[in-house]
Design a protein around this motif. Sequence first.
Motif, PDB file in Angstrom:
ATOM      1  N   ARG A  25       0.841  -1.198   0.000  1.00 27.02           N
ATOM      2  CA  ARG A  25       0.000   0.000   0.000  1.00 27.02           C
ATOM      3  C   ARG A  25       0.879   1.252   0.000  1.00 27.02           C
ATOM      4  O   ARG A  25       1.921   1.283   0.645  1.00 27.02           O
ATOM      5  CB  ARG A  25      -0.927  -0.007   1.215  1.00 27.02           C
ATOM      6  CG  ARG A  25      -1.938  -1.145   1.153  1.00 27.02           C
ATOM      7  CD  ARG A  25      -2.724  -1.279   2.444  1.00 27.02           C
ATOM      8  NE  ARG A  25      -3.470  -0.068   2.737  1.00 27.02           N
ATOM      9  CZ  ARG A  25      -3.437   0.559   3.913  1.00 27.02           C
ATOM     10  NH1 ARG A  25      -2.691   0.095   4.904  1.00 27.02           N
ATOM     11  NH2 ARG A  25      -4.160   1.642   4.114  1.00 27.02           N
ATOM     12  N   TYR A  26       0.431   2.260  -0.730  1.00 32.67           N
ATOM     13  CA  TYR A  26       1.222   3.484  -0.858  1.00 32.67           C
ATOM     14  C   TYR A  26       0.304   4.664  -1.115  1.00 32.67           C
ATOM     15  O   TYR A  26      -0.879   4.509  -1.442  1.00 32.67           O
ATOM     16  CB  TYR A  26       2.236   3.360  -2.006  1.00 32.67           C
ATOM     17  CG  TYR A  26       1.588   3.162  -3.356  1.00 32.67           C
ATOM     18  CD1 TYR A  26       1.176   4.253  -4.130  1.00 32.67           C
ATOM     19  CD2 TYR A  26       1.342   1.876  -3.847  1.00 32.67           C
ATOM     20  CE1 TYR A  26       0.551   4.066  -5.351  1.00 32.67           C
ATOM     21  CE2 TYR A  26       0.719   1.691  -5.066  1.00 32.67           C
ATOM     22  CZ  TYR A  26       0.323   2.783  -5.805  1.00 32.67           C
ATOM     23  OH  TYR A  26      -0.307   2.593  -7.014  1.00 32.67           O
ATOM     24  N   GLY A  27       0.860   5.851  -0.979  1.00 24.35           N
ATOM     25  CA  GLY A  27       0.164   7.077  -1.330  1.00 24.35           C
ATOM     26  C   GLY A  27       1.186   8.131  -1.684  1.00 24.35           C
ATOM     27  O   GLY A  27       2.400   7.933  -1.526  1.00 24.35           O
ATOM     28  N   MET A  28       0.709   9.260  -2.184  1.00 25.47           N
ATOM     29  CA  MET A  28       1.590  10.347  -2.610  1.00 25.47           C
ATOM     30  C   MET A  28       1.721  11.402  -1.513  1.00 25.47           C
ATOM     31  O   MET A  28       0.742  11.739  -0.853  1.00 25.47           O
ATOM     32  CB  MET A  28       1.053  11.013  -3.880  1.00 25.47           C
ATOM     33  CG  MET A  28       0.975  10.081  -5.063  1.00 25.47           C
ATOM     34  SD  MET A  28       2.602   9.467  -5.535  1.00 25.47           S
ATOM     35  CE  MET A  28       2.136   8.023  -6.481  1.00 25.47           C
ATOM     36  N   ILE A  29       2.935  11.907  -1.366  1.00 25.61           N
ATOM     37  CA  ILE A  29       3.199  12.981  -0.406  1.00 25.61           C
ATOM     38  C   ILE A  29       3.384  14.279  -1.180  1.00 25.61           C
ATOM     39  O   ILE A  29       4.298  14.409  -1.987  1.00 25.61           O
ATOM     40  CB  ILE A  29       4.458  12.680   0.431  1.00 25.61           C
ATOM     41  CG1 ILE A  29       4.220  11.453   1.317  1.00 25.61           C
ATOM     42  CG2 ILE A  29       4.843  13.893   1.277  1.00 25.61           C
ATOM     43  CD1 ILE A  29       5.445  11.000   2.077  1.00 25.61           C
ATOM     44  N   ASN A  30       2.497  15.229  -0.918  1.00 24.10           N
ATOM     45  CA  ASN A  30       2.561  16.538  -1.578  1.00 24.10           C
ATOM     46  C   ASN A  30       2.771  17.677  -0.587  1.00 24.10           C
ATOM     47  O   ASN A  30       2.981  18.816  -0.994  1.00 24.10           O
ATOM     48  CB  ASN A  30       1.267  16.793  -2.356  1.00 24.10           C
ATOM     49  CG  ASN A  30       1.059  15.777  -3.455  1.00 24.10           C
ATOM     50  OD1 ASN A  30       1.787  15.746  -4.428  1.00 24.10           O
ATOM     51  ND2 ASN A  30       0.064  14.919  -3.292  1.00 24.10           N
ATOM     52  N   SER A  31       2.676  17.377   0.725  1.00 23.38           N
ATOM     53  CA  SER A  31       2.817  18.426   1.733  1.00 23.38           C
ATOM     54  C   SER A  31       3.507  17.855   2.963  1.00 23.38           C
ATOM     55  O   SER A  31       3.550  16.631   3.163  1.00 23.38           O
ATOM     56  CB  SER A  31       1.443  18.972   2.137  1.00 23.38           C
ATOM     57  OG  SER A  31       0.708  17.970   2.834  1.00 23.38           O
ATOM     58  N   GLU A  32       4.024  18.737   3.791  1.00 21.97           N
ATOM     59  CA  GLU A  32       4.770  18.305   4.979  1.00 21.97           C
ATOM     60  C   GLU A  32       3.919  17.444   5.895  1.00 21.97           C
ATOM     61  O   GLU A  32       4.369  16.422   6.418  1.00 21.97           O
ATOM     62  CB  GLU A  32       5.265  19.555   5.725  1.00 21.97           C
ATOM     63  CG  GLU A  32       6.250  19.254   6.819  1.00 21.97           C
ATOM     64  CD  GLU A  32       6.853  20.509   7.412  1.00 21.97           C
ATOM     65  OE1 GLU A  32       6.971  20.547   8.646  1.00 21.97           O
ATOM     66  OE2 GLU A  32       7.204  21.428   6.654  1.00 21.97           O
ATOM     67  N   ALA A  33       2.654  17.813   6.088  1.00 24.36           N
ATOM     68  CA  ALA A  33       1.780  17.077   7.012  1.00 24.36           C
ATOM     69  C   ALA A  33       1.575  15.631   6.555  1.00 24.36           C
ATOM     70  O   ALA A  33       1.372  14.739   7.386  1.00 24.36           O
ATOM     71  CB  ALA A  33       0.433  17.790   7.129  1.00 24.36           C
ATOM     72  N   GLU A  34       1.646  15.392   5.243  1.00 20.13           N
ATOM     73  CA  GLU A  34       1.355  14.043   4.731  1.00 20.13           C
ATOM     74  C   GLU A  34       2.454  13.040   5.062  1.00 20.13           C
ATOM     75  O   GLU A  34       2.215  11.829   5.000  1.00 20.13           O
ATOM     76  CB  GLU A  34       1.111  14.106   3.217  1.00 20.13           C
ATOM     77  CG  GLU A  34      -0.210  14.783   2.902  1.00 20.13           C
ATOM     78  CD  GLU A  34      -0.427  15.028   1.421  1.00 20.13           C
ATOM     79  OE1 GLU A  34      -1.595  15.034   1.015  1.00 20.13           O
ATOM     80  OE2 GLU A  34       0.554  15.220   0.676  1.00 20.13           O
ATOM     81  N   PHE A  35       3.649  13.500   5.441  1.00 16.09           N
ATOM     82  CA  PHE A  35       4.690  12.556   5.855  1.00 16.09           C
ATOM     83  C   PHE A  35       4.227  11.719   7.043  1.00 16.09           C
ATOM     84  O   PHE A  35       4.628  10.564   7.188  1.00 16.09           O
ATOM     85  CB  PHE A  35       5.984  13.290   6.211  1.00 16.09           C
ATOM     86  CG  PHE A  35       6.806  13.708   5.032  1.00 16.09           C
ATOM     87  CD1 PHE A  35       7.706  12.832   4.444  1.00 16.09           C
ATOM     88  CD2 PHE A  35       6.678  14.982   4.498  1.00 16.09           C
ATOM     89  CE1 PHE A  35       8.475  13.214   3.349  1.00 16.09           C
ATOM     90  CE2 PHE A  35       7.440  15.380   3.409  1.00 16.09           C
ATOM     91  CZ  PHE A  35       8.334  14.484   2.835  1.00 16.09           C
ATOM     92  N   ASP A  36       3.396  12.292   7.891  1.00 19.42           N
ATOM     93  CA  ASP A  36       2.969  11.593   9.110  1.00 19.42           C
ATOM     94  C   ASP A  36       2.001  10.447   8.828  1.00 19.42           C
ATOM     95  O   ASP A  36       1.721   9.638   9.710  1.00 19.42           O
ATOM     96  CB  ASP A  36       2.317  12.586  10.087  1.00 19.42           C
ATOM     97  CG  ASP A  36       3.303  13.647  10.552  1.00 19.42           C
ATOM     98  OD1 ASP A  36       4.516  13.350  10.585  1.00 19.42           O
ATOM     99  OD2 ASP A  36       2.865  14.765  10.878  1.00 19.42           O
TER     100      ASP A  36
END
Length: 196
Positions: A25-36
């Motif tokens: 499973r994966y997703g895209m990180i586009n912002s700092e908050a999404e790293f969490d």
Amino acid sequence: MIGIVNYGAGNIFSLTAALDRLGLRYGMINSEAEFDLYEKIIIPGVGHAGTAMQKLSDTGLVPKIKSLNKPVLGICVGMQLLTEFSEEGNSQLLDIVPLKTLRFRELESKKVPHMGWNRVYSNSGQPLFNGIASGAYFYFVHSYFIEFNPNFTVAYCDYGIKFSAAIQNNNFYGVQFHPEKSGEAGETLLKNFANL
């Protein structure tokens, strides 16, 4: 779950296709908050290291990436971004691994870019290479390489000169080859990363 840093310089389709095949499973990180949202992070990359670094800087995500303490994997140019400097565009990079990215000089009987399958010799006990024989073949496409240094090189390749095929500094890992295009060995490496 794996987060892919989406900064406009990665060949994301082939990577996500490989993760889909593996059921990861994966997703895209586009912002700092999404790293969490993710336990593991991949920094993909193709093309010019200097341009990729500029794109990454433009996202504002560099300070967050440098502060991460979860496993991070840089692939191809994404690996080169982890180093301090690249001769490609004389670019200052993330400086997470204190090594330099250098250009292949004209090598007798060797074409540049280094393109195709080549053997990778890994250190025993290196978790990224669990279940992968030292000397296994991986797929490369690059004109620049990371210097060999036994303190940070966890696997090497020989293409007229010995260079870093994989590096590690604490929780940061990098591979110069494309695991997503390297068949069973590459898929095993991606699974190993997912299980770190």
